[in-house]
Scaffold this active site. Structure first.
Site, PDB file in Angstrom:
ATOM      1  N   TYR A   1       0.847  -1.183   0.000  1.00 15.39           N
ATOM      2  CA  TYR A   1       0.000   0.000   0.000  1.00 15.39           C
ATOM      3  C   TYR A   1       0.890   1.243   0.000  1.00 15.39           C
ATOM      4  CZ  TYR A   1      -3.248  -3.588   1.732  1.00 15.39           C
ATOM      5  OH  TYR A   1      -3.970  -4.739   1.907  1.00 15.39           O
TER       6      TYR A   1
ATOM      7  N   HIS B   1       1.482 -11.922   1.723  1.00 13.17           N
ATOM      8  CA  HIS B   1       0.358 -11.272   1.042  1.00 13.17           C
ATOM      9  C   HIS B   1      -0.256 -12.174  -0.039  1.00 13.17           C
ATOM     10  CE1 HIS B   1      -1.067  -6.888   0.180  1.00 13.17           C
ATOM     11  NE2 HIS B   1      -2.063  -7.740   0.113  1.00 13.17           N
TER      12      HIS B   1
END
Length: 334
Positions: free
Chosen positions: A64, A133
């Protein structure tokens, strides 16, 4: 802090509030806004308001930004690190300048490098919950988890987890080092983890489940009435749930959810969050606005009966086609 209920996440000792805060939308990603334009001051106020209400479980990732989201959280929690539970993720390959160096990297060396970078960006000496992730197809999951386990031994990570993986991967990983949580998209409109028996695997092994996008990436809020309502630079334009005929079929289903929400005098979003909690999972709805974090946390104190849950699931029965959660599903459920 409020009396927001605390729950065990998995069976390794991690205690979290019944609802977390997804922070992805608080910063741009790859130079583009996520779910609309963000404002740092409002984002930090949202984190602080969540904390005041008992919501101290924050979810971020090095992806992010890259990195800017972790740095924002560092700024927001300064002086109170020990009072927050921070979850972050690694796996997408970046150099230290945030430039992509390959799609997904779960190699031993990269695990260590990514963790050190996240510790620096978060301005902390430990990460509460560290997720892979996405699965690296080119690295055995055993190698990745062994490296994560070493971080636990070193005290740099307290608990580990995986994101968007299937049952076989979960079992192989858990054999190397106990997993605390698996995180996957899950909502009234996305229930593949049930269809593929992933939740059964987690229950059997004593692993917690964290539901990201419990509001269907904002779809359940009802604010998007037409695909054209989505900004041109918003990635949701490319998600099957928001496209063409499927979008309007989903709107018809959502109208029934809205009807039930009106009867209960809550918002559709609150009803959807309460459903996830009633199922025994920890939702992490994302927001960057104080108003919505207040609404979301209020939903955590709602109680749905078994009849309420059954009614919602009758509106959108398991197996209902609502559109894949990604345009390309090759990196999930592996």
């Amino acid at each position: 802090m409020s009396n927001l209920k605390q729950v065990k996440l998995g069976s390794q000792g991690l205690i979290v509030p019944t609802i977390g805060l997804g922070c992805m939308g608080m910063t741009e990603m790859m130079g583009k806004p996520v779910y609309g334009k963000s404002d740092e001051k409002e984002a930090i106020s949202t984190i602080h308001r969540s904390f005041e209400l008992g919501g101290n479980f924050l979810d971020t990732a090095d992806l992010y930004g890259p990195f800017r989201n972790e740095q924002l959280i560092s700024k927001a929690i300064e002086g109170k690190r020990g009072q927050y539970i921070i979850a972050t993720k690694f796996g997408f390959g970046f150099d230290d300048n945030g430039q992509s160096i390959g799609r997904i990297n779960g190699s031993r060396n990269y695990v260590k490098k990514a963790a050190e970078r996240s510790l620096k960006n978060l301005n902390t000496d430990y990460i509460d919950l560290y997720y892979l992730h996405r699965l690296d197809r080119n690295t055995p999951i055993e190698e990745t988890v062994e490296a994560m386990a070493e971080l636990v031994k070193e005290g740099k990570v307290r608990y580990i987890g995986l994101s968007e993986v299937g049952s076989e991967t979960i079992r192989r990983a858990h054999n190397i080092h106990p997993l605390t949580a698996v995180q996957t998209e899950y909502s009234l409109f996305e229930r593949q983890v049930e269809e593929l028996s992933i939740l059964e695997t987690l229950k059997e092994l004593g692993i917690g489940f964290v539901a990201y996008s419990p509001l269907g990436r904002g779809f359940i809020s009802g604010e998007i009435q037409h695909p054209e309502d989505i900004p041109a630079d918003d990635f949701r334009r490319y998600l099957p749930r928001f496209q063409g005929e499927q979008f309007y079929k989903n709107i018809e289903l959502l109208d029934e959810v809205k009807r039930m929400a009106r009867e209960k005098q809550v918002t559709p979003s609150q009803l959807a969050i309460a459903w996830v909690i009633a199922k025994g999972h920890v939702p992490i709805p994302g927001t960057k606005r104080v108003k919505y974090v207040e609404q979301n946390i209020a939903a955590a104190n709602m109680e749905l009966s078994a009849e309420d849950v059954a009614r919602l699931e009758a509106i959108i029965p398991l197996g209902t086609e609502t559109g894949d959660r990604y345009a390309d599903m090759k990196d999930v459920n592996l």
